[in-house]
Scaffold this motif. Sequence first.
Motif, PDB file in Angstrom:
ATOM      1  N   ILE A 186      11.280   1.320   4.195  1.00 23.87           N
ATOM      2  CA  ILE A 186      10.070   1.003   3.446  1.00 23.87           C
ATOM      3  C   ILE A 186      10.171  -0.306   2.669  1.00 23.87           C
ATOM      4  CG2 ILE A 186      10.604   2.223   1.294  1.00 23.87           C
ATOM      5  CD1 ILE A 186       7.692   3.255   1.350  1.00 23.87           C
ATOM      6  N   MET A 212       5.123   5.694  -2.678  1.00 28.78           N
ATOM      7  CA  MET A 212       6.241   6.521  -2.236  1.00 28.78           C
ATOM      8  C   MET A 212       7.299   6.602  -3.333  1.00 28.78           C
ATOM      9  SD  MET A 212       9.596   6.543  -1.090  1.00 28.78           S
ATOM     10  CE  MET A 212      10.520   6.156   0.355  1.00 28.78           C
ATOM     11  N   LEU A 243      -0.765   6.919   3.315  1.00 35.11           N
ATOM     12  CA  LEU A 243       0.086   5.752   3.063  1.00 35.11           C
ATOM     13  C   LEU A 243       0.448   5.039   4.364  1.00 35.11           C
ATOM     14  CD1 LEU A 243       2.566   6.979   0.293  1.00 35.11           C
ATOM     15  CD2 LEU A 243       0.314   5.885   0.049  1.00 35.11           C
ATOM     16  N   ALA A 244       0.409   5.754   5.476  1.00 29.37           N
ATOM     17  CA  ALA A 244       0.743   5.153   6.769  1.00 29.37           C
ATOM     18  C   ALA A 244      -0.304   4.122   7.210  1.00 29.37           C
ATOM     19  CB  ALA A 244       0.897   6.236   7.832  1.00 29.37           C
ATOM     20  N   THR A 292      -2.873   3.128  -4.788  1.00 33.88           N
ATOM     21  CA  THR A 292      -2.239   4.238  -4.075  1.00 33.88           C
ATOM     22  C   THR A 292      -1.412   5.131  -5.001  1.00 33.88           C
ATOM     23  OG1 THR A 292      -0.486   2.724  -3.365  1.00 33.88           O
ATOM     24  CG2 THR A 292      -2.263   3.186  -1.794  1.00 33.88           C
ATOM     25  N   TRP A 334       0.839  -1.202   0.000  1.00 35.92           N
ATOM     26  CA  TRP A 334       0.000   0.000   0.000  1.00 35.92           C
ATOM     27  C   TRP A 334       0.877   1.256   0.000  1.00 35.92           C
ATOM     28  CZ3 TRP A 334      -5.064   1.407  -0.336  1.00 35.92           C
ATOM     29  CH2 TRP A 334      -5.430   2.648   0.176  1.00 35.92           C
ATOM     30  N   GLU A 335       1.967   1.183   0.729  1.00 35.18           N
ATOM     31  CA  GLU A 335       2.846   2.343   0.899  1.00 35.18           C
ATOM     32  C   GLU A 335       3.965   2.407  -0.139  1.00 35.18           C
ATOM     33  OE1 GLU A 335       5.683   4.122   4.477  1.00 35.18           O
ATOM     34  OE2 GLU A 335       5.370   1.964   4.313  1.00 35.18           O
ATOM     35  N   ALA A 339       6.083   8.117   6.672  1.00 37.03           N
ATOM     36  CA  ALA A 339       4.982   8.521   5.784  1.00 37.03           C
ATOM     37  C   ALA A 339       4.098   9.553   6.470  1.00 37.03           C
ATOM     38  CB  ALA A 339       4.151   7.300   5.376  1.00 37.03           C
ATOM     39  N   GLY A 350       6.048   3.675   8.302  1.00 37.46           N
ATOM     40  CA  GLY A 350       4.755   4.327   8.506  1.00 37.46           C
ATOM     41  C   GLY A 350       4.891   5.663   9.224  1.00 37.46           C
TER      42      GLY A 350
END
Length: 196
Positions: free
Chosen positions: A110, A18, A168-169, A148, A13-14, A85, A82
Amino acid sequence: LRLANLGYLGHMWELYAMWAWIGVFLNASFALSLPPAAAQVDARLAAFATIGAGALGCVAAGLFADRVGRTTVTIIAMAVSGSCAAGVGLLYGGAPWLLVTVCLIWGISIVADSAQFSASIAELADPARVGTMLTLQTALGFTLTLVTIHLLPYFVDAVGWRHAFVPLAIGPAVGVWAMVRLRLHPASVRLAGGRR
């Protein structure tokens, strides 16, 4: 398997959002404090360093996971990433050296846990289905990244760069929860030779 996959989905997801947008974010931030030509060059170098620093995280996490456990490493990595983020936007437009420092920490953390999710699936799945389970994990994770990556510009429009990375966290938070639950599950003794 469900918990390991949920941890992986939180990670994905993150991650790619990023990677996709960090250069744009850095360029916009540096443009507020540096001359335009310097801002572009510095942003490109900082984005490259942020993404490239992940190699350090992957190597370190691999070494530590075999000694202290997969869930331990993934929980720490996702908690750090997280946090980055959630907080990196507060440095938007501020001192470039401080922003780059946080971005490097984010870049290292990450992706540090990435291989641990695949290893967890390989250790937890029925040996006859490991390939299928890894394929499913990868397919779900990369499909999720499309969400995302495409949502981030809407976050920027809605709340600006100061808060755009905060959503994103959510992924790492869910991932930490899943890996804590996995750590408590009896099947986790199959991870990393009993080092959960």
